[in-house]
Design an enzyme around this catalytic site. Structure first.
Site, PDB file in Angstrom:
ATOM      1  N   HIS A   1       0.853  -1.193   0.000  1.00 14.28           N
ATOM      2  CA  HIS A   1       0.000   0.000   0.000  1.00 14.28           C
ATOM      3  C   HIS A   1       0.882   1.234   0.000  1.00 14.28           C
ATOM      4  O   HIS A   1       1.476   1.614   1.012  1.00 14.28           O
ATOM      5  CB  HIS A   1      -0.921   0.024   1.222  1.00 14.28           C
ATOM      6  CG  HIS A   1      -1.938   1.126   1.179  1.00 14.28           C
ATOM      7  ND1 HIS A   1      -3.224   0.941   0.742  1.00 14.28           N
ATOM      8  CD2 HIS A   1      -1.853   2.446   1.502  1.00 14.28           C
ATOM      9  CE1 HIS A   1      -3.900   2.084   0.809  1.00 14.28           C
ATOM     10  NE2 HIS A   1      -3.073   3.013   1.269  1.00 14.28           N
ATOM     11  N   TYR A  59      -7.685  17.482  -0.619  1.00 14.94           N
ATOM     12  CA  TYR A  59      -6.380  17.939  -0.152  1.00 14.94           C
ATOM     13  C   TYR A  59      -5.451  18.012  -1.350  1.00 14.94           C
ATOM     14  O   TYR A  59      -5.685  17.361  -2.374  1.00 14.94           O
ATOM     15  CB  TYR A  59      -5.801  17.009   0.921  1.00 14.94           C
ATOM     16  CG  TYR A  59      -5.520  15.610   0.434  1.00 14.94           C
ATOM     17  CD1 TYR A  59      -4.268  15.253  -0.069  1.00 14.94           C
ATOM     18  CD2 TYR A  59      -6.498  14.618   0.487  1.00 14.94           C
ATOM     19  CE1 TYR A  59      -4.015  13.964  -0.521  1.00 14.94           C
ATOM     20  CE2 TYR A  59      -6.250  13.333   0.045  1.00 14.94           C
ATOM     21  CZ  TYR A  59      -5.007  13.012  -0.459  1.00 14.94           C
ATOM     22  OH  TYR A  59      -4.757  11.735  -0.899  1.00 14.94           O
ATOM     23  N   ARG A  63     -15.227  12.200   5.029  1.00 18.74           N
ATOM     24  CA  ARG A  63     -14.522  13.482   4.954  1.00 18.74           C
ATOM     25  C   ARG A  63     -13.674  13.593   3.686  1.00 18.74           C
ATOM     26  O   ARG A  63     -13.162  14.670   3.378  1.00 18.74           O
ATOM     27  CB  ARG A  63     -13.658  13.688   6.190  1.00 18.74           C
ATOM     28  CG  ARG A  63     -12.637  12.598   6.381  1.00 18.74           C
ATOM     29  CD  ARG A  63     -11.908  12.694   7.714  1.00 18.74           C
ATOM     30  NE  ARG A  63     -11.224  11.454   8.005  1.00 18.74           N
ATOM     31  CZ  ARG A  63     -10.093  11.073   7.453  1.00 18.74           C
ATOM     32  NH1 ARG A  63      -9.505  11.847   6.557  1.00 18.74           N
ATOM     33  NH2 ARG A  63      -9.531   9.929   7.780  1.00 18.74           N
ATOM     34  N   ASP A 103       2.168   3.073   3.139  1.00 14.91           N
ATOM     35  CA  ASP A 103       1.289   4.214   2.864  1.00 14.91           C
ATOM     36  C   ASP A 103       2.087   5.450   2.444  1.00 14.91           C
ATOM     37  O   ASP A 103       1.574   6.569   2.486  1.00 14.91           O
ATOM     38  CB  ASP A 103       0.391   4.557   4.059  1.00 14.91           C
ATOM     39  CG  ASP A 103      -0.743   5.507   3.699  1.00 14.91           C
ATOM     40  OD1 ASP A 103      -1.286   5.384   2.575  1.00 14.91           O
ATOM     41  OD2 ASP A 103      -1.085   6.395   4.517  1.00 14.91           O
TER      42      ASP A 103
END
Length: 315
Positions: free
Chosen positions: A38, A56, A137, A264
């Protein structure tokens, strides 16, 4: 490379979301063939613009920088996941896959009207899954209405589905997720609240979800997102993200054949701290405590899902 060094493959682009540019070399030595299952690429924005609807704006994080990190940390391969800041334009992802020389696979984002030839193009580039984001969100609407239609389109390719959600939303989505007719990979254990009891009802529901649905896998990744304690010194050693360990270890030990792990990188949308990816790698043996569990987590499982043609081969 020292933290703050601005030369070499980890050169950064100015922006409010900058990754840690001096990743340490981990002390944990991964088994041969380990996969970072990931991670992301962002831009470069001048070549691969970010989506207008993004929530973002990251700084650039290129394929070159990702592959340099791969080598520094000791991974052999990557699984690159399309992030929301690029929307359904998978151009940066495809570019990275094509430049990986077969050492990367991808998870794309597609819309319900995606054409069969576009899916075939993505497959040939190395895409093996499609991601659906249910984190409210980060998206304007959750994709329950399009998921089944897209799953039907990807079925002939043998792709899987990646779902990203938060623990508080699992009760209302439980039945819907249980009905997905494809292999399912959950990002980051469904983002449990690690201030709660790992034996408590909230995390218990996630464990039940995995027990009742044998097609469900999960990534035991992103302790830096889940932790309340964060990285801290303990008994003279750096013990990172201690509060997440009981959750991840429980999952690894109960579902050893259905777990994945990834860095990540470059850690999008984090505001409190940017993690040292070497320290994240050193977290792995604390949640996968034997050689056998480590090999399943880092080699066998991701190979079976993303490189089934050689999943059983050694390096």
């Amino acid at each position: 490379m020292a933290h703050g060094d601005t030369t070499g493959p980890f050169d950064k682009t100015p922006g409010w979301l900058d990754w840690y540019d001096g990743p340490s070399v981990p002390t944990f030595r991964m088994p041969p063939g380990a996969v970072d299952a990931h991670c992301h690429v962002f831009g470069p924005g001048g070549e691969f613009p970010f989506a207008p609807e993004r929530k973002y704006t990251p700084c650039d994080a290129s394929a070159e920088q990702l592959f340099a990190l791969r080598d520094r940390l000791g991974f052999d391969r990557n699984v690159i996941v399309q992030a929301t800041c690029h929307g359904a334009d998978n151009s940066a992802l495809v570019d990275a896959l094509q430049r990986s020389e077969g050492r990367a696979r991808g998870v794309a984002t597609v819309r319900r009207d995606v054409a069969e030839d576009e899916l075939q193009r993505l497959h040939e580039a190395g895409v093996r899954g499609v991601r659906f984001n249910f984190v409210k969100r980060l998206v304007d609407r959750v994709p329950t209405d399009s998921l089944e239609e897209i799953v039907a389109k990807i079925a002939p390719l043998g792709w899987h589905v990646v779902i990203y959600f938060e623990a508080e939303d699992l009760p209302e989505l439980y039945d819907f997720f249980s009905g997905i007719q494809a292999p399912v990979v959950v990002d980051h254990m469904g983002r449990p609240d690690v201030s709660k009891d790992p034996e408590g009802p909230e995390f218990g529901l996630f464990l039940r979800f995995m027990r009742e649905n044998e097609n469900v896998w999960t990534k035991v990744s992103c302790p830096e997102r889940l932790s309340v304690t964060g990285p801290r010194a303990l008994d003279g050693e750096q013990q990172a993200y201690t509060d997440v360990v009981p959750f991840a270890r429980r999952v690894v030990e109960e579902f050893p054949d259905r777990v994945l792990w990834g860095t990540d990188w470059p850690h999008p949308n984090l505001k409190d701290h940017m993690p040292d990816d070497g320290l994240l790698v050193d977290y792995i043996p604390r949640i996968a405590t034997t050689d056998d569990l480590q090999r399943k987590l880092l080699v066998d499982n991701p190979r079976r899902l993303y490189w089934p043609e050689d999943a059983l081969e050694g390096e």
